[in-house]
Motif scaffolding. Structure first.
Motif, PDB file in Angstrom:
ATOM      1  N   GLY A  52       0.831  -1.199   0.000  1.00  0.00           N
ATOM      2  CA  GLY A  52       0.000   0.000   0.000  1.00  0.00           C
ATOM      3  C   GLY A  52       0.861   1.242   0.000  1.00  0.00           C
ATOM      4  O   GLY A  52       2.054   1.179   0.324  1.00  0.00           O
ATOM      5  N   SER A 100      -3.241   1.993   4.307  1.00  0.00           N
ATOM      6  CA  SER A 100      -3.508   0.567   4.083  1.00  0.00           C
ATOM      7  C   SER A 100      -4.793   0.429   3.284  1.00  0.00           C
ATOM      8  O   SER A 100      -5.821   1.007   3.645  1.00  0.00           O
ATOM      9  CB  SER A 100      -3.646  -0.169   5.420  1.00  0.00           C
ATOM     10  OG  SER A 100      -2.423  -0.160   6.124  1.00  0.00           O
ATOM     11  N   LEU A 101      -4.732  -0.328   2.223  1.00  0.00           N
ATOM     12  CA  LEU A 101      -5.896  -0.513   1.352  1.00  0.00           C
ATOM     13  C   LEU A 101      -6.832  -1.562   1.939  1.00  0.00           C
ATOM     14  O   LEU A 101      -6.475  -2.283   2.878  1.00  0.00           O
ATOM     15  CB  LEU A 101      -5.411  -0.904  -0.038  1.00  0.00           C
ATOM     16  CG  LEU A 101      -4.521   0.157  -0.712  1.00  0.00           C
ATOM     17  CD1 LEU A 101      -4.020  -0.338  -2.064  1.00  0.00           C
ATOM     18  CD2 LEU A 101      -5.266   1.480  -0.866  1.00  0.00           C
ATOM     19  N   CYS A 159      -5.634  -3.707   6.619  1.00  0.00           N
ATOM     20  CA  CYS A 159      -5.532  -2.720   7.698  1.00  0.00           C
ATOM     21  C   CYS A 159      -4.730  -3.231   8.889  1.00  0.00           C
ATOM     22  O   CYS A 159      -4.005  -2.458   9.523  1.00  0.00           O
ATOM     23  CB  CYS A 159      -6.925  -2.318   8.183  1.00  0.00           C
ATOM     24  SG  CYS A 159      -7.917  -1.460   6.948  1.00  0.00           S
ATOM     25  N   ARG A 206     -15.935  -1.295   4.017  1.00  0.00           N
ATOM     26  CA  ARG A 206     -14.711  -1.245   3.207  1.00  0.00           C
ATOM     27  C   ARG A 206     -14.133   0.178   3.205  1.00  0.00           C
ATOM     28  O   ARG A 206     -14.840   1.150   2.939  1.00  0.00           O
ATOM     29  CB  ARG A 206     -15.056  -1.688   1.785  1.00  0.00           C
ATOM     30  CG  ARG A 206     -13.885  -1.776   0.826  1.00  0.00           C
ATOM     31  CD  ARG A 206     -14.365  -2.324  -0.504  1.00  0.00           C
ATOM     32  NE  ARG A 206     -13.259  -2.459  -1.453  1.00  0.00           N
ATOM     33  CZ  ARG A 206     -12.873  -1.493  -2.276  1.00  0.00           C
ATOM     34  NH1 ARG A 206     -13.503  -0.324  -2.269  1.00  0.00           N
ATOM     35  NH2 ARG A 206     -11.874  -1.689  -3.109  1.00  0.00           N
ATOM     36  N   GLY A 244     -10.120   2.734   3.255  1.00  0.00           N
ATOM     37  CA  GLY A 244      -8.674   2.899   3.320  1.00  0.00           C
ATOM     38  C   GLY A 244      -8.312   3.376   4.717  1.00  0.00           C
ATOM     39  O   GLY A 244      -8.934   4.290   5.261  1.00  0.00           O
ATOM     40  N   GLU A 247      -5.385  10.409  -2.570  1.00  0.00           N
ATOM     41  CA  GLU A 247      -5.322   8.993  -2.944  1.00  0.00           C
ATOM     42  C   GLU A 247      -6.653   8.308  -2.662  1.00  0.00           C
ATOM     43  O   GLU A 247      -7.151   7.516  -3.475  1.00  0.00           O
ATOM     44  CB  GLU A 247      -4.204   8.307  -2.162  1.00  0.00           C
ATOM     45  CG  GLU A 247      -3.970   6.857  -2.503  1.00  0.00           C
ATOM     46  CD  GLU A 247      -3.114   6.653  -3.744  1.00  0.00           C
ATOM     47  OE1 GLU A 247      -3.227   5.576  -4.345  1.00  0.00           O
ATOM     48  OE2 GLU A 247      -2.365   7.581  -4.109  1.00  0.00           O
ATOM     49  N   LEU A 248      -7.254   8.597  -1.505  1.00  0.00           N
ATOM     50  CA  LEU A 248      -8.575   8.036  -1.196  1.00  0.00           C
ATOM     51  C   LEU A 248      -9.604   8.464  -2.234  1.00  0.00           C
ATOM     52  O   LEU A 248     -10.427   7.656  -2.691  1.00  0.00           O
ATOM     53  CB  LEU A 248      -9.022   8.502   0.191  1.00  0.00           C
ATOM     54  CG  LEU A 248      -8.315   7.898   1.400  1.00  0.00           C
ATOM     55  CD1 LEU A 248      -8.748   8.622   2.668  1.00  0.00           C
ATOM     56  CD2 LEU A 248      -8.610   6.404   1.527  1.00  0.00           C
ATOM     57  N   ARG A 286      -9.317   6.642  -5.497  1.00  0.00           N
ATOM     58  CA  ARG A 286      -9.831   5.276  -5.404  1.00  0.00           C
ATOM     59  C   ARG A 286     -11.299   5.232  -4.996  1.00  0.00           C
ATOM     60  O   ARG A 286     -11.875   4.147  -4.902  1.00  0.00           O
ATOM     61  CB  ARG A 286      -8.988   4.486  -4.391  1.00  0.00           C
ATOM     62  CG  ARG A 286      -7.525   4.336  -4.792  1.00  0.00           C
ATOM     63  CD  ARG A 286      -6.707   3.691  -3.677  1.00  0.00           C
ATOM     64  NE  ARG A 286      -5.295   3.605  -3.997  1.00  0.00           N
ATOM     65  CZ  ARG A 286      -4.711   2.577  -4.618  1.00  0.00           C
ATOM     66  NH1 ARG A 286      -5.441   1.520  -4.953  1.00  0.00           N
ATOM     67  NH2 ARG A 286      -3.415   2.585  -4.869  1.00  0.00           N
ATOM     68  N   LEU A 298     -12.617   5.758  -2.116  1.00  0.00           N
ATOM     69  CA  LEU A 298     -12.705   5.003  -0.871  1.00  0.00           C
ATOM     70  C   LEU A 298     -13.005   5.929   0.301  1.00  0.00           C
ATOM     71  O   LEU A 298     -12.469   7.047   0.364  1.00  0.00           O
ATOM     72  CB  LEU A 298     -11.373   4.300  -0.572  1.00  0.00           C
ATOM     73  CG  LEU A 298     -11.023   3.028  -1.330  1.00  0.00           C
ATOM     74  CD1 LEU A 298      -9.586   2.631  -1.008  1.00  0.00           C
ATOM     75  CD2 LEU A 298     -11.982   1.907  -0.956  1.00  0.00           C
TER      76      LEU A 298
END
Length: 211
Positions: A64, A82-83, A87, A129, A131, A158-159, A162, A164
């Motif tokens: 990650g 952490s994807l 985690c 689900r 990040g 980054e989140l 994605r 997330l």
């Protein structure tokens, strides 16, 4: 205070993890949870955190994003993401950390680490689900200069890319205010081994770059 030199942020590789772990040891050594877990001696706390971070960060760098902030070539900040599904530390990471944790904290320290990490795992398991942000730390000499904000902004981007939601834990009230600026809200609070913990979530943000 002198102006802050330009900050360069780039992904770290597995080969960078020794330096990253050393920075995390110092940057997070005086957190309330770590004082409660490992005692009042700063060097004991630093060694114990090294035992925890070294195996975890090697795995995180391989699976990650881990970002490093550099000023004039010096690593001054570290932040990991952490994807989903990655985690929590792997069993092998925990086993590798046990001898050093026992040497620094003894049975009492191990028990307190178990209670602390178990509480975090239970809160993490309640989240859909996501990040998972962290660890995030800035070298003591550079704290309060906006480096943590720069790293956090990159992780939130980054989140968003994605799409997330984000999740994190902190035991510092000042960090709660920082994370709120980036869209995190507190979803739970809990006192664990004598230290207050905030568990925070950021809703997923759609990636606006897609056509």
């Amino acid at each position: 205070m002198s102006p802050l030199p330009p900050i360069s942020i780039r992904p770290l590789a597995v080969a960078d993890m020794l330096a990253a772990s050393a920075l995390l040891e110092l940057g997070m050594r005086d957190n309330p949870t770590h004082i409660q877990a490992f005692g009042n001696d700063p060097e004991t706390r630093r060694r114990a955190l090294g035992a925890m971070f070294a195996p975890f960060m090697r795995r995180q760098a391989a699976s990650g994003p881990v970002l490093g902030a550099f000023i004039e070539g010096e690593l001054v900040g570290v932040a990991g993401l952490s994807l989903p599904g990655r985690c929590q530390p792997a069993l092998m990471d925990k086993l590798r950390a046990l001898p050093a944790l026992f040497a620094t904290g003894g049975p009492r320290g191990l028990w307190r680490v178990y209670r602390w990490t178990r509480a975090w795992q239970k809160q993490d398991a309640k989240m859909p689900r996501h990040g998972h942000l962290g660890p995030l730390a800035v070298a003591p000499a550079w704290q309060g200069r906006g480096i943590g904000s720069a790293l956090l902004g990159r992780l939130c981007a980054e989140l968003s890319e994605r799409e997330l939601p984000g999740y994190l834990e902190t035991d510092l009230a000042a960090n709660v205010r920082l994370y709120q600026r980036f869209g995190f809200t507190t979803v739970a609070e809990q006192t664990v081994i004598g230290a207050r913990q905030w568990f925070m979530r950021r809703e997923a943000v759609a990636n606006m770059d897609e056509g």
